[in-house]
Design a protein around this motif. Structure first.
Motif, PDB file in Angstrom:
ATOM      1  N   PRO A   1       0.806  -1.231   0.000  1.00 22.50           N
ATOM      2  CA  PRO A   1       0.000   0.000   0.000  1.00 22.50           C
ATOM      3  C   PRO A   1       0.840   1.282   0.000  1.00 22.50           C
ATOM      4  O   PRO A   1       0.474   2.258  -0.651  1.00 22.50           O
ATOM      5  N   LEU A   2       1.958   1.309   0.709  1.00 20.41           N
ATOM      6  CA  LEU A   2       2.773   2.525   0.705  1.00 20.41           C
ATOM      7  C   LEU A   2       3.666   2.614  -0.543  1.00 20.41           C
ATOM      8  O   LEU A   2       4.476   3.539  -0.683  1.00 20.41           O
ATOM      9  N   ASN A   3       3.551   1.635  -1.424  1.00 26.72           N
ATOM     10  CA  ASN A   3       4.189   1.649  -2.741  1.00 26.72           C
ATOM     11  C   ASN A   3       5.707   1.777  -2.722  1.00 26.72           C
ATOM     12  O   ASN A   3       6.310   2.434  -3.575  1.00 26.72           O
ATOM     13  N   ARG A   4       6.336   1.187  -1.714  1.00 22.53           N
ATOM     14  CA  ARG A   4       7.803   1.173  -1.666  1.00 22.53           C
ATOM     15  C   ARG A   4       8.269   0.097  -0.701  1.00 22.53           C
ATOM     16  O   ARG A   4       7.481  -0.378   0.129  1.00 22.53           O
ATOM     17  N   PHE A   5       9.553  -0.260  -0.814  1.00 21.37           N
ATOM     18  CA  PHE A   5      10.179  -1.112   0.189  1.00 21.37           C
ATOM     19  C   PHE A   5      10.568  -0.219   1.376  1.00 21.37           C
ATOM     20  O   PHE A   5      10.782   0.979   1.208  1.00 21.37           O
ATOM     21  N   GLY A   6      10.697  -0.825   2.559  1.00 22.01           N
ATOM     22  CA  GLY A   6      11.106  -0.051   3.729  1.00 22.01           C
ATOM     23  C   GLY A   6      12.613   0.068   3.822  1.00 22.01           C
ATOM     24  O   GLY A   6      13.362  -0.678   3.163  1.00 22.01           O
ATOM     25  N   GLU A   7      13.051   1.007   4.629  1.00 17.22           N
ATOM     26  CA  GLU A   7      14.482   1.204   4.877  1.00 17.22           C
ATOM     27  C   GLU A   7      14.859   0.529   6.202  1.00 17.22           C
ATOM     28  O   GLU A   7      14.068   0.557   7.157  1.00 17.22           O
ATOM     29  N   PRO A   8      16.077  -0.004   6.282  1.00 14.39           N
ATOM     30  CA  PRO A   8      16.523  -0.611   7.549  1.00 14.39           C
ATOM     31  C   PRO A   8      16.401   0.359   8.724  1.00 14.39           C
ATOM     32  O   PRO A   8      16.071  -0.046   9.843  1.00 14.39           O
ATOM     33  N   GLU A   9      16.620   1.642   8.460  1.00 19.65           N
ATOM     34  CA  GLU A   9      16.561   2.653   9.533  1.00 19.65           C
ATOM     35  C   GLU A   9      15.147   2.773  10.107  1.00 19.65           C
ATOM     36  O   GLU A   9      14.975   3.143  11.271  1.00 19.65           O
ATOM     37  N   GLU A  10      14.132   2.489   9.267  1.00 19.49           N
ATOM     38  CA  GLU A  10      12.754   2.563   9.765  1.00 19.49           C
ATOM     39  C   GLU A  10      12.484   1.425  10.747  1.00 19.49           C
ATOM     40  O   GLU A  10      11.790   1.597  11.755  1.00 19.49           O
ATOM     41  N   VAL A  11      13.055   0.247  10.454  1.00 18.72           N
ATOM     42  CA  VAL A  11      12.924  -0.880  11.391  1.00 18.72           C
ATOM     43  C   VAL A  11      13.717  -0.566  12.667  1.00 18.72           C
ATOM     44  O   VAL A  11      13.252  -0.817  13.788  1.00 18.72           O
ATOM     45  N   ALA A  12      14.884   0.037  12.482  1.00 19.47           N
ATOM     46  CA  ALA A  12      15.744   0.358  13.638  1.00 19.47           C
ATOM     47  C   ALA A  12      15.045   1.325  14.594  1.00 19.47           C
ATOM     48  O   ALA A  12      15.191   1.214  15.819  1.00 19.47           O
TER      49      ALA A  12
END
Ligand code: NAP
Length: 242
Positions: A205-216
């Protein structure tokens, strides 16, 4: 007094971002890796150039004897210190349909993803219980919540990890130790390198892959004192993909 955090698989990807973030929060970060010493050293370099402190600690999380030897030696070198944050992040993917899955692909994915949790958590738990404080964060996956075809091994490892998170949380809550999992969707790391990002992101839905920093950032919150009333949870971080 230094506060210590251990991140398994801290040499690359999500583990590196978590290591950097926890160092920024003031932890001395023990960066574990299995074989990629160059990338692990790079993580440590990044921590230090950001003003933080850390150290490298190599071991294979699936090798119980090696884990206990490495952690015992660390405790010996750092008498009086204890690790208050543990991030069980090390993991691998060996996809294939069950019908054709090699024994080694089942064994290694479960060995690292699930046995690894047991092998590392058990030796560190005692001091958390004695000190009446601890934060354990397990990096699971959307695959462990819904099951994905071609990932019976990986879904089983992550599903088991989520269940173990909920069980352990109930065992240790009274002692001030919280245990939570995070379940990422597609995150840009070496693990997702070969995937067709342009095509797959259309399913998000957000139309992109996530960044490792977002998980961090999520892991850092769960590692903080502020998250003290959250335990036994599995928090998804997947751009809305289920
Ligand atoms: P990655 O970039 O492939 O990095 C894997 C890390 O795990 C490396 O630091 C690697 O160390 C370490 N590792 C592998 N086997 C190990 C072992 N036996 N003992 C100790 N460390 C070991 O992976 P990632 O994408 O950052 O994934 C990190 C975690 O997030 C994994 O548990 C993965 O399942 C989970 N996850 C990732 C995604 C995603 O889209 N990327 C999605 C959901 C969940 P070396 O550098 O020494 O090889």
């Amino acid at each position: 007094m230094k506060r210590y955090a251990l991140v398994t698989g801290g040499s690359r990807g999500i583990g590196r971002a978590v290591s950097l973030r926890l160092a920024r929060e003031g932890y001395h970060v023990i960066v574990n890796y299995v074989s990629n010493e160059k990338e692990a050293a790079r993580t440590l370099e990044m921590i230090e150039s950001d003003g933080g402190t850390g150290e490298l600690l190599a071991f294979d999380v699936s090798d119980r004897a090696a884990v206990s030897q490495a952690l015992d030696a660390w405790a010996e070198r750092n008498r009086g210190c204890w690790i208050e944050v543990l991030v069980n992040n090390a993991g691998i993917r060996r996809d294939g349909l069950l019908l054709w899955m090699e024994d080694r692909d089942w064994d290694s994915v479960l060995g690292i993803g699930l046995d690894g949790f047991f092998n590392v958590t058990k030796p560190l738990l005692k001091s958390m219980l004695v000190k009446k404080y601890g934060r354990i964060i397990n990096i699971a996956s959307l695959s462990g919540l819904k099951g994905l075809p071609g990932q019976c091994n990986y879904s089983a490892a992550k599903g088991g990890l989520i269940a173990a998170t909920k069980a352990l949380a109930q065992e240790v809550g009274r002692k001030g130790v919280t245990v939570n999992a995070v379940a990422p969707g597609f995150i840009k790391t070496d693990m997702t390198e070969g995937l067709d990002e342009a095509e797959l992101k259309k399913t998000v839905p957000l139309n992109r892959f996530g960044e490792p920093e977002e998980v961090a950032a999520l892991v850092a919150f769960l590692a903080s004192r502020e998250s003290g009333y959250i335990t036994g949870e599995c928090i998804s971080i997947n751009g809305g993909l289920y």
